[in-house]
Design a protein around this motif. Structure first.
Motif, PDB file in Angstrom:
ATOM      1  N   GLY A  46       1.118  -1.024  -0.138  1.00  0.00           N
ATOM      2  CA  GLY A  46       0.254   0.092   0.028  1.00  0.00           C
ATOM      3  C   GLY A  46       0.679   1.378   0.064  1.00  0.00           C
ATOM      4  N   ILE A  47       1.916   1.088   0.815  1.00  0.00           N
ATOM      5  CA  ILE A  47       2.742   2.448   0.820  1.00  0.00           C
ATOM      6  C   ILE A  47       3.264   2.682  -0.468  1.00  0.00           C
ATOM      7  N   SER A  48       3.163   1.335  -1.606  1.00  0.00           N
ATOM      8  CA  SER A  48       5.011   1.669  -2.188  1.00  0.00           C
ATOM      9  C   SER A  48       3.888   2.320  -3.393  1.00  0.00           C
ATOM     10  N   ALA A  49       1.842   2.115  -3.426  1.00  0.00           N
ATOM     11  CA  ALA A  49       1.817   2.421  -4.419  1.00  0.00           C
ATOM     12  C   ALA A  49       1.878   3.928  -3.510  1.00  0.00           C
ATOM     13  N   SER A  50       1.370   4.284  -2.869  1.00  0.00           N
ATOM     14  CA  SER A  50       1.211   5.705  -2.379  1.00  0.00           C
ATOM     15  C   SER A  50       2.551   5.826  -2.727  1.00  0.00           C
ATOM     16  N   MET A  51       3.526   6.041  -2.485  1.00  0.00           N
ATOM     17  CA  MET A  51       4.822   6.918  -2.593  1.00  0.00           C
ATOM     18  C   MET A  51       4.937   7.090  -4.312  1.00  0.00           C
ATOM     19  N   GLY A  52       4.811   5.969  -5.006  1.00  0.00           N
ATOM     20  CA  GLY A  52       4.229   5.373  -6.130  1.00  0.00           C
ATOM     21  C   GLY A  52       3.970   6.794  -7.052  1.00  0.00           C
ATOM     22  N   PHE A  53       2.294   7.548  -6.540  1.00  0.00           N
ATOM     23  CA  PHE A  53       1.690   8.634  -6.651  1.00  0.00           C
ATOM     24  C   PHE A  53       2.420   9.354  -6.356  1.00  0.00           C
ATOM     25  N   ILE A  54       3.174   9.860  -5.672  1.00  0.00           N
ATOM     26  CA  ILE A  54       3.999  11.207  -5.652  1.00  0.00           C
ATOM     27  C   ILE A  54       5.531  10.809  -6.666  1.00  0.00           C
ATOM     28  N   LEU A  55       5.767   9.910  -6.107  1.00  0.00           N
ATOM     29  CA  LEU A  55       6.537  10.182  -8.171  1.00  0.00           C
ATOM     30  C   LEU A  55       6.243  10.230  -9.239  1.00  0.00           C
ATOM     31  N   ALA A  56       4.668   9.506  -9.426  1.00  0.00           N
ATOM     32  CA  ALA A  56       3.836  10.856 -10.475  1.00  0.00           C
ATOM     33  C   ALA A  56       3.909  11.957 -10.872  1.00  0.00           C
ATOM     34  N   ASP A  57       3.361  12.166  -9.294  1.00  0.00           N
ATOM     35  CA  ASP A  57       3.424  13.211  -9.654  1.00  0.00           C
ATOM     36  C   ASP A  57       4.938  14.323  -9.838  1.00  0.00           C
ATOM     37  N   THR A  58       5.925  14.094  -9.474  1.00  0.00           N
ATOM     38  CA  THR A  58       6.961  14.834  -9.880  1.00  0.00           C
ATOM     39  C   THR A  58       7.536  13.933 -11.570  1.00  0.00           C
ATOM     40  N   TYR A  59       7.533  12.946 -12.247  1.00  0.00           N
ATOM     41  CA  TYR A  59       7.412  12.805 -13.685  1.00  0.00           C
ATOM     42  C   TYR A  59       6.779  13.986 -13.843  1.00  0.00           C
ATOM     43  N   PHE A  60       5.785  13.763 -14.026  1.00  0.00           N
ATOM     44  CA  PHE A  60       4.564  14.426 -14.672  1.00  0.00           C
ATOM     45  C   PHE A  60       4.527  16.319 -14.600  1.00  0.00           C
ATOM     46  N   ILE A  61       4.887  16.504 -13.551  1.00  0.00           N
ATOM     47  CA  ILE A  61       5.398  17.969 -13.122  1.00  0.00           C
ATOM     48  C   ILE A  61       6.367  18.233 -13.714  1.00  0.00           C
ATOM     49  N   GLY A  62       7.398  17.242 -13.426  1.00  0.00           N
ATOM     50  CA  GLY A  62       8.887  17.055 -14.250  1.00  0.00           C
ATOM     51  C   GLY A  62       9.038  17.374 -16.149  1.00  0.00           C
ATOM     52  N   GLU A  63       7.451  16.860 -16.255  1.00  0.00           N
ATOM     53  CA  GLU A  63       7.359  17.234 -17.796  1.00  0.00           C
ATOM     54  C   GLU A  63       7.175  18.565 -18.151  1.00  0.00           C
ATOM     55  N   LEU A  64       6.097  19.353 -17.442  1.00  0.00           N
ATOM     56  CA  LEU A  64       6.337  20.772 -17.827  1.00  0.00           C
ATOM     57  C   LEU A  64       7.638  21.712 -17.585  1.00  0.00           C
ATOM     58  N   GLY A  65       8.642  21.179 -17.135  1.00  0.00           N
ATOM     59  CA  GLY A  65       9.966  22.057 -17.298  1.00  0.00           C
ATOM     60  C   GLY A  65      10.453  22.103 -15.448  1.00  0.00           C
ATOM     61  N   SER A  66      11.350  22.235 -15.186  1.00  0.00           N
ATOM     62  CA  SER A  66      12.442  22.779 -14.465  1.00  0.00           C
ATOM     63  C   SER A  66      11.717  23.662 -13.394  1.00  0.00           C
ATOM     64  N   ALA A  67      11.715  24.816 -13.612  1.00  0.00           N
ATOM     65  CA  ALA A  67      10.633  25.553 -13.309  1.00  0.00           C
ATOM     66  C   ALA A  67       9.388  24.798 -11.935  1.00  0.00           C
ATOM     67  N   GLU A  68       8.882  23.957 -13.076  1.00  0.00           N
ATOM     68  CA  GLU A  68       7.732  23.428 -11.876  1.00  0.00           C
ATOM     69  C   GLU A  68       8.377  22.410 -11.038  1.00  0.00           C
ATOM     70  N   LEU A  69       9.568  21.545 -11.301  1.00  0.00           N
ATOM     71  CA  LEU A  69       9.526  20.839 -10.351  1.00  0.00           C
ATOM     72  C   LEU A  69      10.568  20.983  -9.406  1.00  0.00           C
ATOM     73  N   ALA A  70      11.329  22.929  -9.526  1.00  0.00           N
ATOM     74  CA  ALA A  70      12.045  23.464  -8.359  1.00  0.00           C
ATOM     75  C   ALA A  70      10.589  23.706  -7.005  1.00  0.00           C
ATOM     76  N   ALA A  71       9.400  24.156  -8.335  1.00  0.00           N
ATOM     77  CA  ALA A  71       8.325  24.603  -7.243  1.00  0.00           C
ATOM     78  C   ALA A  71       8.035  23.231  -6.388  1.00  0.00           C
ATOM     79  N   LEU A  72       8.403  22.011  -7.269  1.00  0.00           N
ATOM     80  CA  LEU A  72       7.786  21.484  -6.170  1.00  0.00           C
ATOM     81  C   LEU A  72       8.499  20.798  -5.084  1.00  0.00           C
ATOM     82  N   GLY A  73       9.402  21.013  -5.235  1.00  0.00           N
ATOM     83  CA  GLY A  73      10.925  20.843  -4.251  1.00  0.00           C
ATOM     84  C   GLY A  73      10.950  22.207  -2.620  1.00  0.00           C
TER      85      GLY A  73
END
Length: 469
Positions: free
Chosen positions: A35-62
């Motif tokens: 279950g936690i793997s799945a939850s962490m997986g969607f955190i990584l999914a957020d990171t992946y998809f937001i990373g596709e928007l650009g480095s500024a968006e990824l920094a904002a997520l940071g």
């Protein structure tokens, strides 16, 4: 309580005070890992998809990551407080008290959630400006958080409800709910971020909205199960009349546990503020590595989630010997698994970071982090286990002290020293690793000494051992 309700309660409660210890821990931790793997997986999914928007968006997520983790950590602490007192009531087989604690913890979590929402919405700009967000990242942060700050009620209440389930020895249902929620979020993320299937393109706000919708579904599910499967959610005048008593019991453990858990992301916020001096690429790189890290140490999260209910039930049943045996087994596991994990990450880390964008500078920062910090994962894993044990036995303050030592006494001075004297980012990262190791050593000796003092009229270190356990 009717005979029917009594029978239903016994059928849903798992007795953790009998049988082989390692089998209970494995049985409870296994669905939690999934279950936690799945939850962490969607955190990584957020990171992946937001990373596709650009480095500024990824920094904002940071920048927003540590703040979100503060609220998540508060919910984990409140869940730990609920789980601790309810597990002890379960160990005594006191169903009336269990209903009072579960229901009133539900009400308390709603109140705390609303406070987080109001305060969060009013402090977006000043808070993130203080943390070092600039004119590029601040509008992106605002876009994300103006939606996300409506989700605490859908996050904290289910987390507390799942603490109730764990106290009753059931982790399989929680694992299933987490998997379903994660799958839903991964599906909704690209739809709402990029505007697929006729939906408007919402970018950062879309990622936050996907999370909000997913967690709302989880809230509906846990209300149903607590009411009709576990029979511990009962909002009546008689139960609510005990809110003050339940509140004091929960907060006795929950408030320090919230503090213990919130110290870590608060320290992360300070670290991000220091890292921001090295530029947005450094912030994005550390954030990326931290999110990868959260996935790799899932086994430690799962272990800390189940050791509390195990300890609580055995304390309620006066099985102190089983608590010490469980801690020894946990210590052995965290050290061995931590060593294997560090070696594994050192090999595959660069291949993972390559999947989250093409910015080489961000990848280099993330890779350096993943070479250095995993060395300390074994020690950090036991810190998590020890803190959960302190919560489980109703003595949460040592956990607060250990976590404070880790970040305020060890990490902060070392990070500042590295920043001011050595200057290189790698030295800042190494400070986190050293602080984990020191805290792990202290946590082991402290929790073992505390547990050995639990048994009445038993000399320290001479607990009677249960046969074949």
């Amino acid at each position: 309580m009717s005979d029917t309700k009594s029978t239903q309660h016994r059928n849903t409660r798992v007795d953790l005070t009998q049988g082989p210890i390692h089998k209970h821990l494995i049985r409870m931790a296994s669905p939690m890992i999934i279950g936690i793997s799945a939850s962490m997986g969607f955190i990584l999914a957020d990171t992946y998809f937001i990373g596709e928007l650009g480095s500024a968006e990824l920094a904002a997520l940071g920048f927003v990551g540590p703040i979100i983790m503060i609220i998540i950590s508060a919910s984990i602490g409140l869940s730990a407080g609920t789980s601790s007192v309810l597990a002890r009531a379960s160990g005594k087989d006191d169903h009336t008290e269990m209903v009072r604690l579960a229901t009133n913890s539900f009400i308390l979590s709603v109140i705390i959630s609303l406070i987080f929402t109001v305060v969060g919405l009013l402090t977006i700009d000043p808070l993130f400006t203080l943390l070092g967000a600039d004119e590029v990242t601040l509008p992106l942060i605002r876009e994300y958080m103006e939606v996300w700050y409506w989700s605490p009620i859908f996050m904290i209440v289910p987390m507390v409800a799942m603490g109730v389930m764990r106290a009753l020895g059931d982790t399989s249902l929680q694992g299933k709910l987490m998997i379903i929620a994660s799958m839903a979020n991964v599906i909704l993320d690209p739809i709402m971020i990029f505007g697929l299937f006729g939906f408007p393109r919402m970018e950062m706000a879309g990622a936050a909205l996907a999370t909000l919708i997913t967690r709302a579904g989880t809230l509906a599910a846990v209300i149903y199960y607590l009411t009709y499967r576990f029979h511990v959610l009962k909002i009546t005048k008689e139960v609510i009349s005990h809110f003050g008593d339940s509140y004091r019991k929960i907060i006795h453990v929950g408030l320090p546990a919230m503090g213990t858990n919130m110290i870590i992301p608060m320290a992360g916020s300070v670290l991000i503020a220091i890292v921001a001096r090295y530029g947005n690429d450094a912030v994005a790189g550390v954030n990326l590595a931290s999110r990868i890290e959260s996935v790799t140490i899932i086994a430690f999260y799962a272990l800390s989630a189940v050791i509390g209910p195990f300890v609580g039930q055995n304390l309620g049943a006066q099985r102190h010997d089983r608590i010490e045996q469980a801690l020894k087994q946990c210590a052995m596991f965290t050290l061995i698994f931590g060593a294997v994990l560090a070696a594994f990450i050192a090999v595959i880390g660069p291949y993972i970071t390559m999947q989250f964008g093409d910015d080489v500078a961000i990848q280099q920062v993330a890779n350096h982090y993943l070479y250095i910090v995993p060395v300390s994962y074994g020690a950090y894993g036991f810190v998590m286990t020890a803190n959960a044990t302190f919560n489980g036995i109703g003595k949460p303050l040592p956990g607060v002290v250990v976590s404070t030592l880790r970040v305020a006494i060890f990490q902060f001075p070392l990070v500042l020293l590295a920043s001011l004297v050595f200057g290189e980012l790698n030295y800042l990262i190494a400070a986190s690793s050293i602080s984990n190791i020191l805290a792990g050593i202290i946590a082991y000796y402290w929790v073992m000494k505390t547990v050995r003092r639990l048994a009445p009229d038993t000399p320290e270190g001479t607990l009677k051992q249960s046969p074949a356990e």
